[in-house]
Each structure stands twice: as structure tokens, then as C-alpha cells.
Design an enzyme around this catalytic site. Structure first.
Site, short mmCIF file in Angstrom:
data_model
loop_
_atom_site.label_atom_id
_atom_site.label_comp_id
_atom_site.label_asym_id
_atom_site.label_seq_id
_atom_site.Cartn_x
_atom_site.Cartn_y
_atom_site.Cartn_z
N GLU A 34 0.73 -1.17 0.04
CA GLU A 34 -0.07 -0.16 0.09
C GLU A 34 0.76 1.28 -0.10
O GLU A 34 1.81 1.20 0.90
CB GLU A 34 -0.99 -0.03 1.10
CG GLU A 34 -2.26 0.74 1.12
CD GLU A 34 -2.93 0.15 0.04
OE1 GLU A 34 -3.09 0.54 -1.33
OE2 GLU A 34 -3.76 -0.90 0.09
N SER A 132 -12.28 1.20 -6.39
CA SER A 132 -12.25 1.54 -7.77
C SER A 132 -13.30 1.45 -8.65
O SER A 132 -13.19 0.86 -9.68
CB SER A 132 -10.94 0.76 -8.23
OG SER A 132 -9.68 1.38 -7.82
N SER A 134 -14.31 3.85 -10.10
CA SER A 134 -13.96 4.84 -11.20
C SER A 134 -13.05 4.03 -12.36
O SER A 134 -13.56 4.15 -13.55
CB SER A 134 -13.14 5.99 -10.99
OG SER A 134 -11.94 5.62 -9.98
N ASP A 178 -5.11 0.39 -9.97
CA ASP A 178 -6.60 0.35 -10.27
C ASP A 178 -6.88 -0.30 -11.58
O ASP A 178 -7.80 -1.14 -11.72
CB ASP A 178 -7.24 1.57 -9.81
CG ASP A 178 -6.94 2.01 -8.43
OD1 ASP A 178 -6.18 1.57 -7.65
OD2 ASP A 178 -7.40 3.32 -8.27
N TYR A 227 -2.48 12.90 0.30
CA TYR A 227 -1.89 11.91 -0.50
C TYR A 227 -0.79 12.59 -1.50
O TYR A 227 0.16 11.97 -1.67
CB TYR A 227 -3.06 11.53 -1.80
CG TYR A 227 -2.52 10.66 -2.94
CD1 TYR A 227 -2.50 9.18 -2.51
CD2 TYR A 227 -2.16 10.93 -4.30
CE1 TYR A 227 -2.10 8.41 -3.71
CE2 TYR A 227 -1.88 10.16 -5.24
CZ TYR A 227 -1.73 8.93 -5.02
OH TYR A 227 -1.30 8.08 -5.75
#
Ligand code: ADP
Ligand code: MG
Length: 392
Positions: A34, A132, A134, A178, A227
Site C-alpha cells: 500500500e 475503484s 472509477s 486500479d 495523498y
């Protein structure tokens, strides 16, 4: 399958005939690795059994017309209107339409033929939970445009175009994981991806183990800033470490041993961020041999360590995620539990013995509700195939 019946029936109602094709593309969950994709490390995701489904037909028209069945909304666009994110009547595209439009945008960049389509789509992936949704919309529409355009790309090529689309058209700075997992998933397997070389392979997951996803229902706020901060902390760490290790290009190139020797030269916060990355890459290096040997117990321990590291070093957890993980780790049959995805909300991922999985889900749900007052969503899942055409 209900969702396919629903989009097919909306398609018939709206467009007066049955759809020619149906495509599906799954969401994904990451088991280990991660916040390492943008540090060129390894990730270990699986495509899950929740997906976006698109019913579509090629049409002889200037514009494509798409219906988002879950929002009961319609949007139209063509190659001419996509760059300005508008519809033929010059109104702006709704936000959801940016994802399928981004696919068209990326295909235009490759000079691939783009035919118009009528389409109805729906998904059973929760939105914004870090599974995910998207990327699954992008990969489902990649299959749709590929089908009617009569060209063919490999799953990895479609994933790379989807990532480019999300980065440059939607404007979300995601790594390749993703779209990769949604495009390349394999039934009952985990996927091990080297984010530097893009080489990947499947890793077995024993049949008596379930992937359980627990949604805290806290939907990430303020994530993009946090992020980007983490990404720049990692870049800073590389620059500092390059003074002693001039050949490194990313944290991927630094061993735990080297890092321990140089750690004192790095300021506290950056040292913690980089330590997470370096140690997490080491954990994902160990994962393959453990899973090949069927040692889910040791692999689960790596997941637990990953959570501690995300909580204490990378500092992307929140109390609700910690509560969900602590509860899970105390339950029978749980091999490992950790937050998954970017953090600050969203889901945890758990590996659970199949014989315990119903009790696990129920007890976790009740315990979380008692401690937080929130009702979580728990999905008992398994690894599924990647994006595909399911009706020709
Ligand atoms: P995730 O972690 O689920 O990928 P994102 O914020 O990246 O979260 O993507 C969520 C967005 O994707 C939604 O805001 C919406 O625009 C679009 N989306 C997701 N699911 C659907 C759906 N079922 N129908 C239409 N649009 C969707
Ligand atoms: Mg997303």
C-alpha cells in the site's frame, strides 16, 4: 443476474431494442503493497466480484448517448465535444460522464477508431469507498469501445490508457494498480504487479480462504492533499538518500538494511514515510513465497504489520479504520486485517477462513456498530476475472 436484467430493460425502454453487447469490469482490493505503486514497488491486488456492467450497441450517429442507471441520468458526447467536457448542446458533461468520456479521450490520443454507441451502465461497487468504481467504469467502457471499434489492445495496454485518462482527463493522480487489477484480474487468484517493469503474475489464494471487505462508511475527505503530501515526502526522502546512494531512482531501490543505516540523516516525518515504503516493499517481496507455499497465516501477519505501519508511520489511518481492524484481528478465523486503499476512510480488507466467514462478518458488523454508532457494509468477496465482454 439482476444488474444485467436491469440495464438491459432500461436499454430496451430507452432505445427501443435489445443491447447488442454487455461488458463487465470489476472493482479491486489490494491485499498488500500500500502506497508503494508510486514508489515503483510491488502491489498485490485482486479483482473482486463486484463490477460495472455496460449494455451497449454501435449506432450510426454523431454522438454517443450514455445512461447512468444508478443516477437515472443521461449524457451525450462525441470526439468533437469530449476535449471541452461538453455535450452537443454545449452544456457541461456531468461528473460521472467524465469517466467514459476519458476513455474516448485516451483512444483519440492513440488515433484508434471511435464509433458512436448507445449505452446503459450500472455498478454494484460502492462509490468512493476505495474499491475503484472509477477504474471499473473506465475498463468496462474500454471493452465497449474496443468491441465496436474492431481494434484490440492487451489488458495491460487498456489499463495504461485508462490510467492516463484518469490522470489527464478526469484529473485524479492515481497509480496503475486500479486499472491494472480491473483489466487483468483472474478468478481465485491474487495479482502480483511490479509497478516499475509492469511485469505481473498470478499468485494462488487457498480455496478455504475468503476475502472480506469491510466499509467503514467514512468517505474520504481531504485525501488528495494528504495523498500529494505523502508523495512529495517520498520524493524528498529519495533526494536525501541520494546523497549517500547516488544510484537510487526511487525508494524501491533502497533495502531495509541501507535505510536503517541512513535513517538518522532524514528528518522525522520524512523518515517515517520512507520507512513505511521501504519495509512495505520488503513485505511484498516475502508475500509471493509464502502464498506459493500456502502459508496464509504468515501472509496474514504481513497484512497486520502493514496496517500498523500505515497507522503509525505513514499516518493515513483514522479511528474508524483502526477500530474495524482491531475488531477483525480479534475474531476467529481472521488471518490478517488492514486498511486498504489510500486511507482516511473507505474499507479494510481481511483474509478469513471460509468456515468462519459468516460469523466473522456478523460479529465484525455488530462490534463496529457498537463502538462507532455507524452501520458498516461487509462484503464477502472472492477474486474474479478482469474486464470482459460477457454477451457478444
Ligand atoms: P472509487 O474509489 O470508487 O474509484 P472515485 O472517487 O475514484 O472513487 O470514483 C467515484 C466516481 O465514479 C463517482 O463520483 C462517479 O462520478 C463515478 N461512479 C462510480 N460509480 C458510478 C455508477 N454506478 N454510476 C455512475 N457513476 C459512477
Ligand atoms: Mg477511483
Amino acid at each position: 443476474m439482476k444488474i444485467i436484467d436491469r440495464i438491459s430493460s432500461i436499454y430496451r425502454e430507452k432505445f427501443g431494442r435489445s443491447p447488442a453487447h454487455i461488458a463487465r469490469a470489476p472493482g479491486r482490493v489490494n491485499l498488500l503493497g500500500e502506497h508503494v505503486d508510486y514508489n515503483n514497488g510491488y502491489v498485490l491486488p485482486a479483482a473482486i466480484d463486484r463490477a460495472t456492467y455496460v449494455a451497449f450497441s454501435p449506432i450510426n450517429a454523431r454522438h454517443s448517448t450514455l445512461i447512468a442507471a444508478d443516477f437515472n441520468q443521461q449524457a451525450s458526447f462525441s470526439a468533437e465535444t469530449v476535449p471541452s467536457k461538453t455535450q452537443p448542446d454545449e452544456s457541461l458533461l456531468p461528473e460521472w460522464a467524465h469517466y467514459p468520456a476519458s476513455v474516448v479521450w485516451s483512444l483519440m490520443e492513440e488515433n484508434l477508431p471511435i464509433l458512436s454507441m448507445n449505452a446503459v451502465f450500472a455498478s454494484n461497487i460502492p462509490q468512493g469507498s476505495g474499491l475503484s468504481s472509477s477504474a471499473s467504469i473506465e475498463m468496462a467502457f474500454m471493452i465497449a469501445w474496443q468491441t465496436i471499434g474492431s481494434w484490440s489492445l492487451t489488458p495491460m495496454q487498456r489499463a495504461l490508457l485508462g490510467q492516463k485518462a484518469e490522470n489527464n482527463y478526469v484529473g485524479v493522480n492515481c497509480g496503475i494498480m486500479d486499472q491494472f487489477a480491473s483489466a487483468c484480474g483472474v478468478e481465485n487468484k491474487l495479482l502480483l504487479l511490479d509497478c516499475r517493469s509492469l511485469e505481473w503474475k498470478t499468485i494462488p489464494l487457498p480455496e478455504d480462504v475468503s476475502i472480506v471487505i469491510a466499509d467503514t462508511t467514512i468517505h474520504r475527505k481531504l485525501t488528495s492533499g494528504a495523498y500529494n503530501d505523502r508523495r512529495s515526502d517520498c520524493d524528498d526522502a529519495v533526494r536525501l538518500l541520494q546523497q549517500d546512494l547516488p544510484n537510487i531512482k526511487s525508494l524501491r531501490d533502497v533495502s531495509v538494511e541501507e535505510f536503517n543505516q541512513l535513517a538518522k540523516k532524514i528528518p522525522g516525518k520524512i523518515e517515517r514515510r520512507a520507512r513505511h515504503v521501504v519495509e512495505e516493499i520488503e513485505r511484498s517481496n516475502q508475500a509471493e513465497a509464502l502464498l506459493e507455499a500456502g502459508d496464509v497465516k504468515s501472509f496474514g501477519k504481513l497484512m497486520n504489520e502493514c496496517h500498523m505501519s500505515l497507522r503509525d508511520l505513514y499516518e493515513v489511518s483514522i479511528p474508524e479504520l483502526d477500530t474495524m481492524v482491531d475488531l477483525a484481528q480479534s475474531l476467529d478465523g481472521c488471518y490478517g486485517a488492514r486498511l486498504t486503499g489510500a486511507g482516511f476512510g473507505g474499507c479494510t480488507v481481511n483474509l478469513v477462513a471460509k468456515e468462519n466467514v459468516e460469523d466473522f462478518a456478523q460479529t465484525l458488523s455488530m462490534g463496529y456498530e457498537v463502538e462507532t454508532g455507524l452501520h458498516p457494509e461487509i462484503y464477502i468477496s472472492h477474486a474474479s476475472n478482469g474486464a470482459e465482454l460477457i454477451k457478444r
